[in-house]
Design an enzyme around this catalytic site. Structure first.
Site, short mmCIF file in Angstrom:
data_model
loop_
_atom_site.label_atom_id
_atom_site.label_comp_id
_atom_site.label_asym_id
_atom_site.label_seq_id
_atom_site.Cartn_x
_atom_site.Cartn_y
_atom_site.Cartn_z
N ASP A 199 -3.37 -35.90 19.86
CA ASP A 199 -2.10 -35.25 19.53
C ASP A 199 -1.94 -33.92 20.28
OD1 ASP A 199 -0.32 -36.49 17.73
OD2 ASP A 199 -1.61 -36.09 16.01
N GLN A 251 -1.75 -38.15 10.75
CA GLN A 251 -0.29 -38.06 10.68
C GLN A 251 0.14 -36.89 9.79
OE1 GLN A 251 1.72 -39.88 12.59
NE2 GLN A 251 3.65 -39.19 11.75
N LYS A 300 2.71 -46.95 15.80
CA LYS A 300 1.65 -46.49 16.71
C LYS A 300 0.55 -47.55 16.81
CE LYS A 300 2.62 -41.58 15.94
NZ LYS A 300 2.28 -40.31 15.28
N1 GUN Z 1 4.40 -36.11 12.49
C1 GUN Z 1 5.53 -36.09 13.24
N2 GUN Z 1 5.23 -36.20 14.56
C2 GUN Z 1 3.88 -36.29 14.64
C3 GUN Z 1 2.98 -36.44 15.73
O1 GUN Z 1 3.34 -36.48 16.92
N3 GUN Z 1 1.65 -36.51 15.39
C4 GUN Z 1 1.22 -36.43 14.11
N4 GUN Z 1 -0.09 -36.49 13.90
N5 GUN Z 1 2.04 -36.29 13.08
C5 GUN Z 1 3.36 -36.23 13.34
#
Ligand code: GUN
Length: 294
Positions: free
Chosen positions: A119, A96, A52
């Site tokens: 998110d 995350q 990311k």
């Molecule tokens: N863990 C797995 N997918 C995601 C996501 O799209 N965002 C976040 N913050 N954690 C995740």
């Protein structure tokens, strides 16, 4: 059978975002700034967050990676979130998931300011999504919609079966596929661990979206001819013969299901890269909204 090439489409989207950022720079405007918080050192989570942040650099965004130890208390994480909420330099941020056991995930999701919640996990944003209001759509479902749209996959009146009811993928996906518009207008069945006779349900599906995390769960006999198959699962299977010591596999028995499907996503290179591209898209949107507020 046509492959829904998430790698290619995500690269197209990143190029489009970069062009927008270049224009912002030419106008002398501040570029979008994404922060990502990771608690602990889970290998898969570190890899996701790392890509990311690298993707931010590629499109010209600023990025900040906040790494906290696995022993971090809930209070310490909530304090960090408040700092990020207050930091005017940061347009959007993510925490995350999953988080260590001592931290209440719901409290964390509620603590992120809805304007910075790229998110789309905060109840305010999730509620807006469910009510067809403009908001941040969670990146993985958003990426699947974008893939269906760019490949012009017809969803109207189709039977979409979603496997898995997670808050991140299955639940929002079931809402989005049933909403008015395109992609959408599907008749949706949401299946989960308590569903009986799942094969009977999946074998009637025009579109299957599997977000379970169980390798090779979806077999050819569970899928009808010409179905559209979206594989959200990414499981690391230990394999000492690989340089990394594992390989990635999806929920779908790709070799056999791909012979029946009209469209199918590969793993890796399908939904995964789309998630990152759509997080960047949400961050661009967060910057634009931030700018118009200030
Ligand atoms: N863990 C797995 N997918 C995601 C996501 O799209 N965002 C976040 N913050 N954690 C995740």
């Amino acid at each position: 059978m046509e492959i829904l090439d998430g790698k290619k489409i995500s690269n197209d989207i990143k190029s489009e975002i970069k062009a927008e950022v270049d224009k912002m720079k030419e106008r002398g405007e501040k570029v979008p700034h994404l922060a990502a918080v990771i608690v602990g050192s889970d290998g898969a989570s570190l890899t996701y967050v790392g890509s990311k942040v690298r993707s931010c650099e590629r499109v010209g965004f600023e990025s900040t990676l906040v790494q906290m130890p696995s022993t971090t208390s809930e209070q310490e994480l909530l304090k960090k979130i408040e700092e990020l909420n207050q930091d005017d330099n940061i347009d959007g941020f993510i925490v995350q998931l999953p988080l260590p056991d001592q931290i209440d995930t719901q409290k964390v999701i509620m603590a992120v300011h809805p304007d910075k919640d790229v998110d789309g996990f905060h109840p305010m944003n999730f509620g807006k999504m469910a009510l067809d209001m403009s908001t941040f759509i969670p990146a993985t479902p958003f990426g699947i919609l974008e893939l269906l749209e760019r490949y012009k996959v017809d969803t109207k009146g189709k039977h979409t079966v979603v496997i898995g009811r997670s808050h991140i993928v299955g639940r929002p996906m079931s809402i989005l596929m049933g909403r008015k518009g395109w992609p959408g207008n599907s008749t949706v069945t949401l299946t989960h661990s308590q569903t009986k006779n799942i094969t009977q349900i999946t074998s009637q599906a025009d579109i299957i979206i599997s977000a379970l995390g169980v390798p090779n769960f979806l077999k050819a006999e569970m899928v009808k001819d010409d179905a559209v198959v979206i594989d959200v699962g990414i499981t690391r299977v230990p394999d000492e013969s690989r340089p990394r010591g594992y390989y990635l596999t999806g929920d779908v028995d790709f070799e056999n299901v791909s012979k029946k499907a009209s469209y199918i996503t590969p793993v890796p290179g399908g939904v995964g890269p789309m998630t990152i591209a759509m997080l960047l898209k949400n961050t661009l949107l967060a910057r634009e909204r931030h700018r118009s507020r200030s």
